[in-house]
Write a protein that holds these residues in place. Structure first.
Motif, PDB file in Angstrom:
ATOM      1  N   ARG A 210      -4.933   1.225  -8.067  1.00 15.77           N
ATOM      2  CA  ARG A 210      -4.302   0.841  -6.797  1.00 15.77           C
ATOM      3  C   ARG A 210      -2.797   1.145  -6.827  1.00 15.77           C
ATOM      4  NH1 ARG A 210      -7.928  -3.189  -4.240  1.00 15.77           N
ATOM      5  NH2 ARG A 210      -9.731  -3.306  -5.618  1.00 15.77           N
ATOM      6  N   GLU A 211      -2.159   0.787  -7.935  1.00 12.77           N
ATOM      7  CA  GLU A 211      -0.721   1.036  -8.044  1.00 12.77           C
ATOM      8  C   GLU A 211      -0.438   2.541  -8.101  1.00 12.77           C
ATOM      9  OE1 GLU A 211       1.641  -1.188  -7.675  1.00 12.77           O
ATOM     10  OE2 GLU A 211       0.022  -2.636  -7.342  1.00 12.77           O
ATOM     11  N   GLY A 212      -1.317   3.284  -8.772  1.00 15.61           N
ATOM     12  CA  GLY A 212      -1.157   4.737  -8.830  1.00 15.61           C
ATOM     13  C   GLY A 212      -1.280   5.366  -7.454  1.00 15.61           C
ATOM     14  N   LEU A 213      -2.216   4.877  -6.667  1.00 13.71           N
ATOM     15  CA  LEU A 213      -2.356   5.375  -5.302  1.00 13.71           C
ATOM     16  C   LEU A 213      -1.127   5.043  -4.469  1.00 13.71           C
ATOM     17  CD1 LEU A 213      -6.110   4.597  -4.561  1.00 13.71           C
ATOM     18  CD2 LEU A 213      -5.027   6.848  -4.427  1.00 13.71           C
ATOM     19  N   ARG A 214      -0.600   3.842  -4.646  1.00 15.72           N
ATOM     20  CA  ARG A 214       0.616   3.468  -3.921  1.00 15.72           C
ATOM     21  C   ARG A 214       1.775   4.393  -4.296  1.00 15.72           C
ATOM     22  NH1 ARG A 214      -1.364  -1.973  -4.963  1.00 15.72           N
ATOM     23  NH2 ARG A 214      -1.862  -2.998  -2.980  1.00 15.72           N
ATOM     24  N   TRP A 215       1.868   4.707  -5.579  1.00 20.03           N
ATOM     25  CA  TRP A 215       2.928   5.609  -6.059  1.00 20.03           C
ATOM     26  C   TRP A 215       2.773   6.992  -5.441  1.00 20.03           C
ATOM     27  CZ3 TRP A 215       2.499   9.898  -9.564  1.00 20.03           C
ATOM     28  CH2 TRP A 215       3.741  10.402  -9.998  1.00 20.03           C
ATOM     29  N   LEU A 216       1.554   7.502  -5.400  1.00 18.45           N
ATOM     30  CA  LEU A 216       1.314   8.813  -4.787  1.00 18.45           C
ATOM     31  C   LEU A 216       1.596   8.802  -3.302  1.00 18.45           C
ATOM     32  CD1 LEU A 216      -1.999   9.804  -6.632  1.00 18.45           C
ATOM     33  CD2 LEU A 216       0.261  10.828  -6.980  1.00 18.45           C
ATOM     34  N   LEU A 217       1.183   7.736  -2.632  1.00 16.93           N
ATOM     35  CA  LEU A 217       1.418   7.648  -1.187  1.00 16.93           C
ATOM     36  C   LEU A 217       2.915   7.540  -0.872  1.00 16.93           C
ATOM     37  CD1 LEU A 217      -1.502   5.241  -0.249  1.00 16.93           C
ATOM     38  CD2 LEU A 217      -1.281   7.642   0.446  1.00 16.93           C
ATOM     39  N   ALA A 218       3.634   6.812  -1.694  1.00 14.05           N
ATOM     40  CA  ALA A 218       5.078   6.669  -1.468  1.00 14.05           C
ATOM     41  C   ALA A 218       5.794   8.004  -1.606  1.00 14.05           C
ATOM     42  CB  ALA A 218       5.666   5.651  -2.451  1.00 14.05           C
ATOM     43  N   GLY A 219       5.300   8.843  -2.504  1.00  7.38           N
ATOM     44  CA  GLY A 219       5.922  10.151  -2.710  1.00  7.38           C
ATOM     45  C   GLY A 219       5.556  11.178  -1.669  1.00  7.38           C
TER      46      GLY A 219
END
Length: 221
Positions: A210-219
């Motif tokens: 979930r946190e990895g997806l958030r990181w990708l989405l933020a970028g």
């Protein structure tokens, strides 16, 4: 996860070997990626908010290759892939490994007897696929350049024959200037979170994803 992060997930039922050999599964996956981009408005999704390709194990191999192909495909010029979610990937066939990387790929021998996944099982699966080992579409480590591909969130396991594939993939992408974030789960084998979903490390995988997806989405913005 889809509800929590407000994302649409398109799952690809690609055709499988041995009935459908390489590159059928890859072609199915890439066609689905193109379809998703072309159908964005009908699906009521905004690719500007993020367009992530992801997979686990064999699916991670397909995801990395799709990301590489999309990087060079004019079709995706207006809606590029913005991230890769890559869990326990295979990125190089042992028979095609460049000499300069062999010393960094020890886990295939170290954990050849598993548990859960063995080297023999991996080689049997690869044999059924009948893919040329030196084709970058099965060994994405062999693409001439990895620069410009979408940022990657990569996870791997400490007692997995594919552990070093993930480590090397992260290294090669980073050296090419690609943004990379990794998570390692020590002492556990390939796919452990499917067999033992209630242990603490498996719950950590879920949260890290979930946190990895958030990181990708933020970028992506």
């Amino acid at each position: 996860m889809s509800v929590e992060l407000q994302i649409v997930v398109v799952n690809v039922e690609y055709r499988l070997a041995p009935e459908h050999q390489f590159p059928t599964g890859l072609n199915d996956s890439y066609a689905a990626l193109q379809w998703t981009a072309g159908m964005a408005s009908s699906l009521r999704i905004s690719l500007q908010k993020g367009f992530i390709v992801g997979g686990d194990s064999a699916g991670a191999n397909l995801a990395t290759v799709c990301a590489m192909l999309a990087r060079d495909d004019p079709f995706f010029t207006g809606h590029p892939v913005t991230g890769q979610l890559v869990r326990q990937p295979s990125v190089i066939h042992p028979d095609a490994c460049p000499e300069k990387y062999k010393s960094e790929l020890c886990s295939m021998e170290e954990f050849k007897d598993g548990p859960l996944l063995t080297r023999d099982i991996l080689m049997q699966c690869r044999a059924l696929l009948k893919a040329p080992p030196d084709d970058p579409r099965i060994s994405p480590l062999l693409f001439r350049s990895h620069a410009g591909v979408a940022p990657a969130f990569i996870t791997y396991n400490g007692r997995d024959p594919l552990r070093d594939d993930a480590r090397l993939w992260a290294k090669v992408l980073s050296e090419a200037g690609v943004k990379v974030k990794t998570e390692c789960y020590p002492g556990v084998p390939h796919g452990f979170y499917y067999s033992f979903p209630m242990i603490s490390l498996a719950r950590r995988v879920d949260q890290d994803t979930r946190e990895g997806l958030r990181w990708l989405l933020a970028g992506a913005h």
